[in-house]
Design a protein around this motif. Structure first.
Motif, PDB file in Angstrom:
ATOM      1  N   SER A  49      41.931  49.911  40.111  1.00  0.00           N
ATOM      2  CA  SER A  49      42.092  49.422  41.491  1.00  0.00           C
ATOM      3  C   SER A  49      42.887  48.117  41.502  1.00  0.00           C
ATOM      4  N   ILE A  50      42.394  47.126  40.770  1.00  0.00           N
ATOM      5  CA  ILE A  50      43.036  45.813  40.820  1.00  0.00           C
ATOM      6  C   ILE A  50      44.395  45.802  40.116  1.00  0.00           C
TER       7      ILE A  50
ATOM      8  N   LEU B  16      44.741  34.718  40.003  1.00  0.00           N
ATOM      9  CA  LEU B  16      44.016  35.599  39.085  1.00  0.00           C
ATOM     10  C   LEU B  16      43.570  34.809  37.851  1.00  0.00           C
TER      11      LEU B  16
ATOM     12  N   SER C 124      34.105  40.808  43.577  1.00  0.00           N
ATOM     13  CA  SER C 124      35.475  41.204  43.265  1.00  0.00           C
ATOM     14  C   SER C 124      35.972  42.265  44.244  1.00  0.00           C
TER      15      SER C 124
ATOM     16  N   PHE D 246      39.038  41.628  46.840  1.00  0.00           N
ATOM     17  CA  PHE D 246      40.239  42.438  46.646  1.00  0.00           C
ATOM     18  C   PHE D 246      40.545  43.281  47.884  1.00  0.00           C
TER      19      PHE D 246
ATOM     20  N   MET E  94      43.152  38.092  47.550  1.00  0.00           N
ATOM     21  CA  MET E  94      43.231  39.207  46.618  1.00  0.00           C
ATOM     22  C   MET E  94      43.270  38.710  45.181  1.00  0.00           C
TER      23      MET E  94
ATOM     24  N   LEU F  59      41.097  39.782  41.915  1.00  0.00           N
ATOM     25  CA  LEU F  59      41.730  40.201  40.665  1.00  0.00           C
ATOM     26  C   LEU F  59      41.107  39.514  39.463  1.00  0.00           C
TER      27      LEU F  59
ATOM     28  N   GLY G 182      37.367  40.481  39.016  1.00  0.00           N
ATOM     29  CA  GLY G 182      37.288  41.895  38.646  1.00  0.00           C
ATOM     30  C   GLY G 182      37.794  42.173  37.248  1.00  0.00           C
ATOM     31  N   TYR G 183      38.812  41.435  36.830  1.00  0.00           N
ATOM     32  CA  TYR G 183      39.364  41.619  35.478  1.00  0.00           C
ATOM     33  C   TYR G 183      38.331  41.264  34.421  1.00  0.00           C
TER      34      TYR G 183
ATOM     35  N   TYR H 105      40.397  51.833  47.619  1.00  0.00           N
ATOM     36  CA  TYR H 105      39.927  50.953  46.556  1.00  0.00           C
ATOM     37  C   TYR H 105      38.534  50.395  46.834  1.00  0.00           C
TER      38      TYR H 105
END
Length: 423
Positions: A21-22, A57, A79, A83, A110, A114, A117-118, A185
């Motif tokens: 997704s990200i 990010l 996240s 996002f 966003m 990112l 979420g990463y 997403y």
């Protein structure tokens, strides 16, 4: 439910859902021109939205590592929210023709999604795959690389037909696309959030994680070395990737789209191959030596054949594929290398700090090759500069990044000896 309590369902699948997704942030080049046309701004100004997103990010990962360490369920949900809201907000501000709004929604909001979420699935993967940490992180980070390959056809479909000048027939598709993607997403990331789970017995926060010292890590020679070689690898990768289309056009190679897909596959494949290879090596840092030396060799081979201008197309395509593979492999090999050096207890925090290199490289990589081209009008000179940087990274990997594990435990008072000892 016992059949679902395994590493593939609880770690790999949610990691892929989140990262696929990200990772669509790398689809930016597909629609940046359409955004510029719709809002009536120069593409150079619109480009800053992507640069801000990559910078945020890296910095949100650097400052959010401690938060991810404490609760992966909160971080995965946060996240998803950032996002998706950022993506939907981008669509809204494109409709409003607000460049500042696009900077805030795509770049900042966003970008936070990112970064968090990463980081979120990485430690969970390494806890499930204790003997194959590289393979685990490679699978997840490959999702980030493959996202462009997966999402590009869908985005092209949503954007619709173009006229002979390449302008969208239905201009409104550029913002409605963001609304549709935000919905898709949201589902993917929420499902990933719901099924992500650490293995039994690993929920308790360790003493080392509680006593983590930012100062000790940031001033440690090994961490500084890893940060620098990671930064150089990203900068070199972006410098060449940014000129990929121009180089192919310069040599008169027509199938640019095919090569773009091929290099994307190598980018994703390198994320799995290099990190999994590292599982078999005595010192995982050797993977970075292999990445740097293979990239230098590919550049040298191209230069020996009289540079970009006179080298055969297959040689230049091979160069692009090798650098892309090393670029991806550098990302996936980073968490297990940091785990080997600093331990797994605080890996999300240490990994986040290292990802600040990504933030800085995101602002310098593209600009480096653009600056060299502007001053020299030569793609060969871009190769020389990149090769020199890879050589510096190789030396750092050889002489700065120590092979031994570094311990950062808190100071403890030894009552018997009436003195302070550092464990």
């Amino acid at each position: 439910m016992g059949m679902f309590e395994n590493k593939w369902i609880r770690a790999v699948l949610p990691a892929l859902l989140i990262h696929c997704s990200i990772g669509t942030v790398y689809c930016w080049s597909l629609f940046k021109g359409d955004i510029a046309t719709y809002i009536g701004k120069p593409i150079g100004q619109v480009e800053w939205a992507f640069s801000i997103a990559i910078f945020v990010l890296g910095m949100s990962a650097a400052f959010g590592g401690k938060f991810v360490e404490k609760d992966i369920h909160k971080s995965s949900l946060l996240s998803a929210l950032f996002f998706v809201v950022g993506m939907a907000g981008t669509g809204f501000f494109i409709y409003q023709k607000s460049l500042l709004g696009i900077y805030i929604s795509y770049g900042v909001v966003m970008g936070i999604g990112l970064g968090i979420g990463y980081l979120t699935p990485v430690k969970t993967l390494m806890l499930w795959f204790k003997e194959q940490k590289g393979l685990a992180t490679g699978l997840a980070v490959a999702g980030f690389g493959l996202a462009k390959v997966i999402a590009s056809p869908l985005m092209e479909q949503l954007l619709g037909e173009r006229n002979s000048e390449g302008i969208l027939v239905n201009a409104s598709n550029v913002y409605t696309m963001f609304y549709i993607l935000a919905g898709i997403y949201l589902v993917m990331m929420v499902v990933g959030h719901l099924i992500l789970k650490k293995p039994a017995g690993s929920e308790v926060e360790s003493v080392q994680a509680q006593s983590f010292s930012y100062r000790k890590v940031l001033t440690n020679r090994t961490f500084i070395g890893i940060w620098l070689m990671f930064y150089i690898n990203i900068t070199c990768g972006l410098a060449l990737i940014a000129q990929e289309k121009g180089i192919l056009a310069f040599i008169g190679f027509g199938a640019i789209g095919l090569v773009s897909s091929l290099t994307a596959v190598f980018n994703a494949g390198g994320r799995i191959a290099f990190s999994a290879w590292g599982d078999r090596l005595k010192d995982r840092n050797s993977i970075y030596k292999i990445i740097f030396i293979s990239s230098i060799s590919a550049i040298l081979l191209t230069i020996v054949f009289d540079g970009i201008n006179n080298s055969i197309a297959i040689l230049i395509i091979a160069l692009l594929c090798i650098v892309n593979a090393g670029y991806g492999g550098g990302f996936s090999s980073l968490p297990p290398l940091l785990s080997d050096r600093f331990g797994i207890d605080s890996i999300s925090t240490v990994h986040g700090l290292a990802l600040s290199a990504w933030a800085i490289a995101g602002l310098t990589g593209n600009q480096l090759s653009a600056f060299v081209l502007e001053k020299t009008q030569s793609y060969d000179m871009v190769l020389y500069v990149i090769m020199a940087l890879f050589a510096v990274a190789t030396l750092i990997s050889m002489f700065v990044v120590r092979p031994e594990k570094v311990h950062f435990e808190s100071e403890a008072y030894d009552k018997e000896d009436d003195m302070v000892v550092v464990k």
